[in-house]
Design an enzyme around this catalytic site. Structure first.
Site, short mmCIF file in Angstrom:
data_model
loop_
_atom_site.label_atom_id
_atom_site.label_comp_id
_atom_site.label_asym_id
_atom_site.label_seq_id
_atom_site.Cartn_x
_atom_site.Cartn_y
_atom_site.Cartn_z
N GLU A 35 1.00 -1.23 -0.04
CA GLU A 35 0.15 -0.01 -0.13
C GLU A 35 0.90 1.30 -0.08
OE1 GLU A 35 -3.05 -0.17 3.19
OE2 GLU A 35 -3.92 -2.12 2.38
N HIS A 42 -8.63 1.65 1.16
CA HIS A 42 -8.30 1.56 2.47
C HIS A 42 -8.54 2.81 3.39
CE1 HIS A 42 -5.30 -0.57 5.55
NE2 HIS A 42 -6.53 -0.32 6.10
#
Length: 120
Positions: A78, A99
């Site tokens: 990420e 997210h």
């Protein structure tokens, strides 16, 4: 106690929807990989909202054609790298979210920046 492979497989074979909420540990690394996605019903939906390390993204990409679809809010890396094969999957099969479970003052500004960067 531990989840036995036979129990995990039986659960996956019977489930219309599988939601992964696992934490990111060495024990959960690629907890869902080729064997697990192969065990899932054709047309089943997969959702990942725990930690990205629990899902083998390459195995998911390979399984997507036979699954009903997937939604991912977490990724192995990420932010999701620009060259990830996940970006190339059809919208009808894969929903990718950022997210971000909170609504902050800069939520939309930051979201549009990511979208704009990916567009360029």
């Amino acid at each position: 106690g531990p989840i036995l492979p036979a129990h995990k497989r039986a659960l996956l074979e019977q489930s219309d929807v599988v939601v992964c909420t696992l934490p990111g540990t060495e024990e959960t690394r690629h907890f869902l990989s080729s064997a697990e996605f192969d065990a899932m019903k054709g047309g089943a939906t997969f959702v990942s909202v725990g930690r990205g390390i629990a899902v083998d993204e390459s195995a998911l990409v390979a399984a997507l054609p036979r699954l009903g679809g997937a939604a991912l809010d977490v990724f192995e890396t990420e932010p999701l790298p620009a060259d990830s094969p996940l970006w190339e999957q059809p919208d009808s099969k894969l929903l990718l979210t950022a997210h971000n479970a909170d609504y902050t003052a800069d939520y939309f500004r930051l979201g549009w920046r990511v979208w704009r960067d990916k567009l360029e």
